[in-house]
Design a protein around this motif. Structure first.
Motif, mmCIF file in Angstrom:
data_model
loop_
_atom_site.group_PDB
_atom_site.id
_atom_site.type_symbol
_atom_site.label_atom_id
_atom_site.label_comp_id
_atom_site.label_asym_id
_atom_site.label_seq_id
_atom_site.Cartn_x
_atom_site.Cartn_y
_atom_site.Cartn_z
ATOM 1 N N GLU A 354 -6.176 14.473 -9.896
ATOM 2 C CA GLU A 354 -6.252 14.208 -8.461
ATOM 3 C C GLU A 354 -6.970 12.909 -8.159
ATOM 4 O OE1 GLU A 354 -7.911 17.504 -6.407
ATOM 5 O OE2 GLU A 354 -6.318 18.895 -6.990
ATOM 6 N N ASP A 355 -7.978 12.587 -8.965
ATOM 7 C CA ASP A 355 -8.704 11.333 -8.722
ATOM 8 C C ASP A 355 -7.803 10.128 -8.954
ATOM 9 O OD1 ASP A 355 -11.097 12.524 -8.004
ATOM 10 O OD2 ASP A 355 -11.756 12.709 -10.083
ATOM 11 N N ALA A 356 -7.014 10.173 -10.035
ATOM 12 C CA ALA A 356 -6.092 9.070 -10.311
ATOM 13 C C ALA A 356 -5.037 8.978 -9.221
ATOM 14 C CB ALA A 356 -5.438 9.266 -11.672
ATOM 15 N N MET A 357 -4.572 10.130 -8.746
ATOM 16 C CA MET A 357 -3.566 10.135 -7.683
ATOM 17 C C MET A 357 -4.125 9.509 -6.406
ATOM 18 S SD MET A 357 -1.380 13.413 -6.315
ATOM 19 C CE MET A 357 -1.076 13.861 -8.041
ATOM 20 N N ALA A 358 -5.371 9.890 -6.063
ATOM 21 C CA ALA A 358 -6.002 9.325 -4.870
ATOM 22 C C ALA A 358 -6.260 7.835 -5.047
ATOM 23 C CB ALA A 358 -7.307 10.061 -4.577
ATOM 24 N N GLY A 359 -6.733 7.459 -6.240
ATOM 25 C CA GLY A 359 -6.988 6.047 -6.492
ATOM 26 C C GLY A 359 -5.728 5.217 -6.414
ATOM 27 N N LEU A 360 -4.634 5.741 -6.952
ATOM 28 C CA LEU A 360 -3.358 5.030 -6.899
ATOM 29 C C LEU A 360 -2.931 4.807 -5.460
ATOM 30 C CD1 LEU A 360 -0.829 3.855 -8.237
ATOM 31 C CD2 LEU A 360 0.102 6.179 -8.339
ATOM 32 N N GLY A 361 -3.043 5.848 -4.644
ATOM 33 C CA GLY A 361 -2.653 5.705 -3.243
ATOM 34 C C GLY A 361 -3.484 4.668 -2.520
ATOM 35 N N GLN A 362 -4.781 4.637 -2.792
ATOM 36 C CA GLN A 362 -5.636 3.684 -2.097
ATOM 37 C C GLN A 362 -5.383 2.254 -2.559
ATOM 38 O OE1 GLN A 362 -9.697 4.439 -1.448
ATOM 39 N NE2 GLN A 362 -9.365 6.481 -0.621
ATOM 40 N N VAL A 363 -5.180 2.063 -3.866
ATOM 41 C CA VAL A 363 -4.910 0.702 -4.337
ATOM 42 C C VAL A 363 -3.556 0.230 -3.814
ATOM 43 C CG1 VAL A 363 -4.579 -0.736 -6.372
ATOM 44 C CG2 VAL A 363 -6.375 0.968 -6.360
ATOM 45 N N ARG A 364 -2.569 1.119 -3.748
ATOM 46 C CA ARG A 364 -1.281 0.736 -3.161
ATOM 47 C C ARG A 364 -1.460 0.327 -1.708
ATOM 48 N NH1 ARG A 364 2.603 5.552 -5.620
ATOM 49 N NH2 ARG A 364 3.270 4.428 -7.518
ATOM 50 N N LEU A 365 -2.298 1.077 -0.991
ATOM 51 C CA LEU A 365 -2.558 0.721 0.403
ATOM 52 C C LEU A 365 -3.229 -0.641 0.497
ATOM 53 C CD1 LEU A 365 -2.546 1.548 3.411
ATOM 54 C CD2 LEU A 365 -4.776 2.598 3.011
ATOM 55 N N LEU A 366 -4.245 -0.875 -0.340
ATOM 56 C CA LEU A 366 -4.905 -2.176 -0.367
ATOM 57 C C LEU A 366 -3.904 -3.298 -0.637
ATOM 58 C CD1 LEU A 366 -8.109 -1.334 -2.434
ATOM 59 C CD2 LEU A 366 -8.096 -2.272 -0.132
ATOM 60 N N ARG A 429 6.089 8.642 3.008
ATOM 61 C CA ARG A 429 4.916 7.829 3.320
ATOM 62 C C ARG A 429 3.825 8.689 3.956
ATOM 63 N NH1 ARG A 429 3.809 2.397 3.947
ATOM 64 N NH2 ARG A 429 5.215 2.249 2.151
ATOM 65 N N LEU A 430 4.207 9.605 4.817
ATOM 66 C CA LEU A 430 3.222 10.497 5.419
ATOM 67 C C LEU A 430 2.514 11.319 4.350
ATOM 68 C CD1 LEU A 430 5.123 11.673 8.602
ATOM 69 C CD2 LEU A 430 2.784 10.768 8.596
ATOM 70 N N ILE A 431 3.267 11.859 3.419
ATOM 71 C CA ILE A 431 2.668 12.661 2.357
ATOM 72 C C ILE A 431 1.699 11.818 1.533
ATOM 73 C CG2 ILE A 431 3.166 13.895 0.209
ATOM 74 C CD1 ILE A 431 5.750 14.895 1.586
ATOM 75 N N GLU A 432 2.081 10.568 1.269
ATOM 76 C CA GLU A 432 1.189 9.674 0.524
ATOM 77 C C GLU A 432 -0.115 9.445 1.288
ATOM 78 O OE1 GLU A 432 0.947 4.975 -0.780
ATOM 79 O OE2 GLU A 432 2.924 5.909 -0.596
ATOM 80 N N LEU A 433 -0.005 9.214 2.589
ATOM 81 C CA LEU A 433 -1.201 8.960 3.391
ATOM 82 C C LEU A 433 -2.040 10.222 3.558
ATOM 83 C CD1 LEU A 433 0.117 6.503 6.140
ATOM 84 C CD2 LEU A 433 -0.800 6.008 3.867
ATOM 85 N N PHE A 434 -1.384 11.387 3.636
ATOM 86 C CA PHE A 434 -2.140 12.636 3.673
ATOM 87 C C PHE A 434 -3.044 12.734 2.443
ATOM 88 C CE2 PHE A 434 1.443 15.038 6.143
ATOM 89 C CZ PHE A 434 1.097 14.362 7.297
ATOM 90 N N GLY A 435 -2.512 12.331 1.296
ATOM 91 C CA GLY A 435 -3.270 12.411 0.058
ATOM 92 C C GLY A 435 -4.503 11.528 0.063
ATOM 93 N N LEU A 436 -4.454 10.410 0.798
ATOM 94 C CA LEU A 436 -5.609 9.516 0.872
ATOM 95 C C LEU A 436 -6.756 10.144 1.648
ATOM 96 C CD1 LEU A 436 -4.006 6.028 1.587
ATOM 97 C CD2 LEU A 436 -4.711 6.984 -0.587
ATOM 98 N N ILE A 437 -6.424 10.904 2.668
ATOM 99 C CA ILE A 437 -7.452 11.473 3.533
ATOM 100 C C ILE A 437 -7.966 12.798 2.984
ATOM 101 C CG2 ILE A 437 -7.982 12.181 5.893
ATOM 102 C CD1 ILE A 437 -7.350 9.194 5.468
ATOM 103 N N GLY A 438 -7.084 13.597 2.408
ATOM 104 C CA GLY A 438 -7.498 14.877 1.848
ATOM 105 C C GLY A 438 -6.883 16.040 2.592
ATOM 106 N N ALA A 439 -6.386 17.014 1.851
ATOM 107 C CA ALA A 439 -5.647 18.123 2.448
ATOM 108 C C ALA A 439 -6.479 18.944 3.413
ATOM 109 C CB ALA A 439 -5.092 19.026 1.340
#
Length: 456
Positions: A354-366, A429-439
């Motif tokens: 989950e940490d890698a998944m969250a990190g990936l989403g945030q770096v993609r956003l950056l 995209r919504l699902i990806e952004l949901f993952g950044l904030i937390g379920a």
């Protein structure tokens, strides 16, 4: 940025997560790439970064930077230390003269000249390593240049902006400022928002904001050669017009001699004063502190067109650093693509990380947001309400700036209007952004429920 108290974390979970700045100042993963330590003292010891690192927000920012950097270089060994932002500019000088001084420092465009003697010229290291300064905005690099030599590698830059209280404008029956804002309209709005001792604009002390006011009208305080030109009649007139907001227009109070910038910031976020000129790095802090909807527009100009002073921060090397090659290696790698690859590799090895998944989403956003211009993105979204990419861009900017509900709402509205066979990219995209904030976040739960209702 400074930056640490102004950063806006997307989640309280910090492991391997990157902290985002507000609006336009998204910060690169510039600490990656210095394995085995390039410390400011002991050979082979950790790399020491001296910066503003006293508050909880400071510490969270730098811890998250390191977590993100370690996704690219797991061997990175770095220690961060330093006082509060306000104390940094005096204490850094003492720290460098003590035992085991640090090699890496942070500075800002507005303070690079002040720290010039403490910072090593980087031009030879730039040439030696082939570091491509052409990829850095010229205004950012110029702010980090002292006596013709680059003293720091910038990691962000933002134009000074005008913050405003949306509810206060609406309650006064005023139109919200757009991407153009004339001084005449600004003064009219400020007067409408002024009621006796309750003024329409909060003023910070110092010359920084008056200078931004002058530059918004195309009048610099320096010559083309970079020499101070404070007696230039045009500049004097600009500064006088800024002071006239107090003495003539009576829409602001003059700051007290002992006031710091936090006084005007508190007056704004408390709702006492509905407008404030500041840097967008304050966006996250303002959004957290304010009980009202936060608006952002340009510093008003006579024509109404946008022109702004940019200010930002950078990483430099101490002039007395005895390991400059290693220190520069720690600065120069700001590679989102490499970080994305590292996270993707971690997920291929453990899809449930989950940490890698969250990190990936945030770096993609950056990676996405650092390529965007805020005003251009909003103009494109307004012109194309069903343009999926244009809406994605603004949703990314909103999320990065802390406007989570706005980002979700924009994409959900888009999803609702699109034909069923065009909706899937928006859902993903919504699902990806949901993952950044937390379920478990209430905003995610609400948005996910609406998405479900739209699907069925």
């Amino acid at each position: 940025m400074k930056e640490a108290d102004r950063m806006n974390a997307l989640s309280s979970r910090r492991t391997k997560r990157v902290v985002l700045t507000g609006v336009a100042g998204l910060t690169a993963l510039t600490l990656a790439g210095c394995a085995s330590g390039a410390g400011g003292g002991d050979a082979g010891g950790p790399l020491v970064l001296y910066t503003w690192a006293a508050s909880e927000g400071d510490q969270a920012q730098w811890a998250d930077f390191i977590d993100g950097a370690q996704a690219e270089d797991p061997d990175l060994d770095i220690t961060v230390e330093g006082p509060s932002f306000s104390d940094y500019w005096t204490k850094v000088k003492t720290r460098l003269s003590g035992s085991n001084p640090p090699c890496l420092l942070t500075t800002q465009a507005a303070r690079a000249q002040e720290l010039g003697d403490l910072l090593m010229p980087l031009d030879d290291l730039i040439e030696k390593t082939g570091f491509d300064v052409e990829n850095i905005d010229a205004s950012m690099l110029s702010g980090m240049t002292v006596d013709g030599t680059v003293r720091a590698i910038p990691y962000d830059a933002e134009p000074i902006v005008l913050f405003y209280n949306v509810e206060a404008f609406e309650a006064a029956g005023l139109d919200l400022p757009g991407t153009e804002y004339t001084r005449d309209q600004f003064i009219a709005d400020a007067k409408a928002l002024t009621d006796g001792e309750k003024k329409g604009l909060a003023l910070a002390p110092g010359i920084f904001i008056p200078n931004a006011w002058s530059l918004a009208d195309g009048v610099p305080a320096v010559t083309e050669d970079g020499e101070l030109d404070l007696t230039n009649p045009d500049f004097v007139d600009q500064v006088q017009s800024f002071f006239d907001l107090v003495s003539v227009e009576q829409v602001a109070k003059a700051p007290e001699a002992a006031d710091g910038s936090e006084v005007s910031q508190q007056a704004f976020t408390s709702g006492e004063v509905p407008m404030l000129i500041e840097g967008p790095w304050m966006y996250g802090s303002f959004a957290d502190a304010a009980d009202f909807t936060l608006g952002v527009t340009i510093v008003p100009s006579t024509s109404g067109e946008a022109a702004a002073m940019t200010a930002g921060s950078g990483f430099g090397i101490a002039a007395n650093c005895d390991r400059p090659d290693e220190a520069f290696a720690a600065i120069e790698v700001g590679d989102y693509a490499a970080a994305i690859t590292a996270y993707e590799k971690a997920l291929s090895e453990n899809p449930r990380d989950e940490d890698a998944m969250a990190g990936l989403g945030q770096v993609r956003l950056l990676d996405r947001v650092q390529k965007l211009d805020l005003q251009d993105a909003r103009a494109a979204a307004a012109a194309g309400p069903l343009d999926i990419q244009a809406q994605f861009d603004v949703a990314d900017l909103d999320l990065a700036g802390g406007h989570v509900d706005d980002a979700f709402g924009r994409l959900l509205d888009l999803f609702a209007q699109l034909p069923s066979d065009e909706r899937n990219p928006v859902r993903e995209r919504l699902i990806e952004l949901f993952g950044l904030i937390g379920a478990a976040d209430p905003r995610v739960i609400s948005a996910r429920n609406r998405l479900t209702s739209l699907l069925f």
